[in-house]
Design a protein around this motif. Structure first.
Motif, short mmCIF file in Angstrom:
data_model
loop_
_atom_site.label_atom_id
_atom_site.label_comp_id
_atom_site.label_asym_id
_atom_site.label_seq_id
_atom_site.Cartn_x
_atom_site.Cartn_y
_atom_site.Cartn_z
N VAL A 84 -28.94 126.98 46.10
CA VAL A 84 -29.31 126.46 47.42
C VAL A 84 -30.81 126.17 47.41
N SER A 85 -31.17 125.01 47.93
CA SER A 85 -32.59 124.63 47.99
C SER A 85 -32.94 124.21 49.43
N ALA A 86 -34.18 124.47 49.80
CA ALA A 86 -34.68 124.07 51.12
C ALA A 86 -36.12 123.58 50.93
N SER A 87 -36.41 122.44 51.52
CA SER A 87 -37.75 121.88 51.33
C SER A 87 -38.12 120.98 52.50
N VAL A 88 -39.41 120.84 52.71
CA VAL A 88 -39.96 119.86 53.67
C VAL A 88 -40.53 118.74 52.82
N GLN A 89 -40.03 117.56 53.01
CA GLN A 89 -40.42 116.45 52.15
C GLN A 89 -41.19 115.37 52.94
N ASN A 90 -42.13 114.77 52.19
CA ASN A 90 -42.88 113.61 52.70
C ASN A 90 -43.66 113.95 53.98
N LEU A 91 -44.26 115.11 54.01
CA LEU A 91 -45.06 115.52 55.18
C LEU A 91 -46.44 114.85 55.07
N PRO A 92 -46.89 114.10 56.10
CA PRO A 92 -48.19 113.38 56.01
C PRO A 92 -49.35 114.37 56.02
N THR A 93 -50.36 114.05 55.25
CA THR A 93 -51.50 114.95 55.12
C THR A 93 -52.61 114.66 56.13
N ASP A 94 -52.49 113.56 56.87
CA ASP A 94 -53.55 113.25 57.82
C ASP A 94 -53.34 113.90 59.17
N GLY A 95 -52.21 114.56 59.34
CA GLY A 95 -52.00 115.24 60.61
C GLY A 95 -50.94 116.32 60.53
N PHE A 96 -50.19 116.28 59.42
CA PHE A 96 -49.11 117.26 59.19
C PHE A 96 -48.12 117.30 60.36
N ALA A 97 -47.95 116.15 61.00
CA ALA A 97 -46.99 116.08 62.12
C ALA A 97 -45.62 115.74 61.55
N PHE A 98 -44.59 116.44 62.00
CA PHE A 98 -43.25 116.28 61.45
C PHE A 98 -42.60 114.98 61.95
N ASP A 99 -43.12 114.45 63.14
CA ASP A 99 -42.52 113.25 63.72
C ASP A 99 -43.40 112.01 63.53
N GLN A 100 -44.40 112.13 62.65
CA GLN A 100 -45.33 111.01 62.47
C GLN A 100 -44.75 109.92 61.58
N ALA A 320 -39.09 109.79 66.41
CA ALA A 320 -40.46 109.31 66.34
C ALA A 320 -41.25 109.71 67.59
N GLN A 321 -42.58 109.59 67.50
CA GLN A 321 -43.45 109.98 68.60
C GLN A 321 -43.28 109.07 69.82
N ASN A 322 -42.81 107.82 69.55
CA ASN A 322 -42.59 106.91 70.66
C ASN A 322 -41.19 107.04 71.24
N GLY A 323 -40.41 108.02 70.75
CA GLY A 323 -39.08 108.29 71.29
C GLY A 323 -37.97 107.60 70.55
N ALA A 324 -38.31 106.76 69.51
CA ALA A 324 -37.25 106.11 68.73
C ALA A 324 -36.45 107.13 67.96
N SER A 325 -35.14 106.92 67.93
CA SER A 325 -34.25 107.87 67.24
C SER A 325 -34.27 107.63 65.74
N ARG A 326 -34.24 108.70 64.98
CA ARG A 326 -34.18 108.64 63.52
C ARG A 326 -32.93 109.39 63.03
N ALA A 327 -32.13 108.75 62.23
CA ALA A 327 -30.89 109.35 61.72
C ALA A 327 -31.19 110.37 60.62
N ASP A 328 -30.39 111.39 60.61
CA ASP A 328 -30.48 112.36 59.49
C ASP A 328 -29.90 111.72 58.23
N ILE A 329 -30.22 112.31 57.08
CA ILE A 329 -29.85 111.72 55.79
C ILE A 329 -28.99 112.70 55.00
N VAL A 330 -27.88 112.24 54.45
CA VAL A 330 -27.02 113.01 53.56
C VAL A 330 -27.10 112.39 52.17
N SER A 331 -27.27 113.25 51.14
CA SER A 331 -27.37 112.78 49.75
C SER A 331 -26.30 113.45 48.90
N LEU A 332 -25.68 112.73 48.02
CA LEU A 332 -24.71 113.25 47.04
C LEU A 332 -25.17 112.85 45.66
#
Length: 464
Positions: A84-100, A320-332
């Motif tokens: 089992v793996s858990a990770s936070v991916q592609n986190l921006p370094t200019d603000g570390f905001a999860f919804d940026q 997103a910060q402007n309220g746009a919906s973002r779909a979750d991602i499934v990978s196989l």
């Protein structure tokens, strides 16, 4: 009547009195030696075998090893643990905001690696065979233990009974020395000083025999203690013969079978050793080892197959910060290794495992040949010892007994000499000692034959 005639009659009367009194003492001493009571606690062969098996550490260890291999067999049937793996991916370094950024996600994954081919199956079968090997190894150990304990016990019995025969010989020589010394000191007969010296020399030689017999007895007694895990108590002694015709205890050698001694001899004489001894535990251990090596060959061949792994992951993305919906991602995904670039190494591993299996098969054939050759030698030895035993029991024992009685009769009727009486009884003791050696060696041969044949016969009985 002259003084010479009177003194001659007095000397003859004194001599006759000595002869009569010595004859009574001689016969009485033989009776007492033949009926000497036995008060010590004895250790029979059956008891010795039971104690040795109950206290053998290797048999107890084999039980634990069998449990271990059974557990290994069960464990090897399972797949490797999932990851089992858990990770936070592609986190921006200019603000570390999860919804940026739209690529930022919290990802949880699961990966399962499959066995390489049928490697788990062959590993499980290998450990199951190894567990069965412990059962056969315990059978071989019990058979070996019974033989070794029996041989040591027989050495102990022989030394103990030989000391009893030496006691008889010493009593006879002591009586001969007393009589010869009495005749020499009184000037009766033709006794000379060299007669006394010869008897004393015989007694000194007897002391050396005593030292050897006690040394053998103590060594055998000490050797027995290693099978019991503790020294034997001083009150325990080897079984003594109550008469010269008492046989060595051999029934205990066959106590685990339903065969009498005659039936056992019939079986070994009618069987072909090169065929039947293939099922002896020593040979079967090598057969089982061949099976283990065959599984190692199978495992080595499975290493040439690809190993697969499957994985799945779920990525959560925040809106997103402007309220746009973002779909979750499934990978196989799927992973497979390519064991084609080290083919030479894999072929060498397979060849090595196959050669080891072939060597084990050769060892099996060599072991069968060795066991069968030993069986032929032992059967020939047993036949010769049985012939010698029959000769002693039907002829020599009776002849020496008749000679002893004839010399004693001649002496009591004043037509023989006491030295002839004692020498005849010494010859009788010597024949008894020779017969004891034959009985012991015959029992040792039977124990070795029982080691070869009884486990094999038990194998066929269990199959039925």
């Amino acid at each position: 009547m002259s003084n010479y005639s009177v003194s001659k009659k007095m000397g003859t009367a004194k001599h006759n009195k000595i002869r009569a009194s010595f004859a009574v003492v001689f016969v009485l001493s033989l009776f007492l030696m033949a009926n000497k009571p036995v008060v010590a606690q004895t250790l029979s062969l059956e008891q010795a075998l039971q104690l040795a098996i109950q206290n053998d550490p290797l048999l107890k260890g084999n039980a634990h090893r069998k449990d271990r291999f059974n557990a290994e067999a069960e464990a090897s049937s399972y797949w490797a643990n999932p990851q089992v793996s858990a990770s936070v991916q592609n986190l921006p370094t200019d603000g570390f905001a999860f919804d940026q950024e739209p690529m930022t996600q919290f990802k949880v994954g699961l990966k399962q690696q499959l066995p390489r081919g049928d490697e788990n199956l062959y590993s499980q079968q290998k450990y199951q065979v190894m567990a069965d090997q412990m059962l056969v190894q315990s059978q071989a150990r019990k058979a070996w233990l019974k033989r070794e304990v029996t041989l040591t016990w027989l050495d102990w019995v022989y030394a103990t009974r030989r000391i009893g025969l030496l006691d008889k010989e010493k009593s006879l020589l002591t009586q001969l020395l007393d009589f010869t010394d009495s005749r020499y000191s009184q000037g009766v007969g033709a006794a000379a000083q060299q007669d006394i010296l010869q008897v004393r020399l015989a007694l000194l030689s007897l002391d050396d025999k005593y030292v050897q017999a006690y040394q053998q007895k103590n060594e055998a007694r000490s050797a027995l203690s290693k099978w019991f895990g503790a020294p034997l108590d001083d009150s325990v002694s080897a079984p003594l013969a109550q008469s010269t015709q008492d046989a060595i205890e051999v029934d205990a050698i066959l106590n685990d079978s339903n065969l009498s001694l005659s039936s056992f001899l019939t079986v070994i004489n009618s069987s072909e050793p090169f065929s039947i001894l293939q099922h002896h535990p020593e040979a079967m251990l090598l057969q089982i080892q061949t099976q283990i090596e065959a599984q190692n060959v199978n495992i080595a061949r499975e290493q040439t197959k690809s190993q697969w792994a499957f994985e799945a992951s779920y990525g959560y993305r925040q809106d997103a910060q402007n309220g746009a919906s973002r779909a979750d991602i499934v990978s196989l995904g799927v992973q497979v290794d390519l064991p084609f670039f080290n083919k030479s190494r894999q072929d060498a591993s397979i060849a090595a495992a196959a050669s080891k299996m072939s060597a084990s098969e050769t060892d099996f054939r060599l072991k069968v040949n060795e066991l069968a050759a030993n069986a032929e030698v032992l059967k020939s030895r047993l036949s010769a010892l049985s012939e010698r035993k029959a000769l002693y029991e039907t002829a020599l024992i009776g002849e020496t007994q008749q000679l002893s009685e004839a010399e004693l009769t001649a002496y009591t009727t004043d037509t023989g000499d006491i030295s002839d009486v004692v020498n005849a009884n010494l010859k009788k003791v010597q024949v008894q000692d020779d017969l004891l050696k034959i009985d012991i060696e015959r029992a040792r041969t039977l124990a070795s034959l029982a080691y070869l044949y009884l486990p094999t016969l038990a194998h066929f009985s269990n199959k039925e």
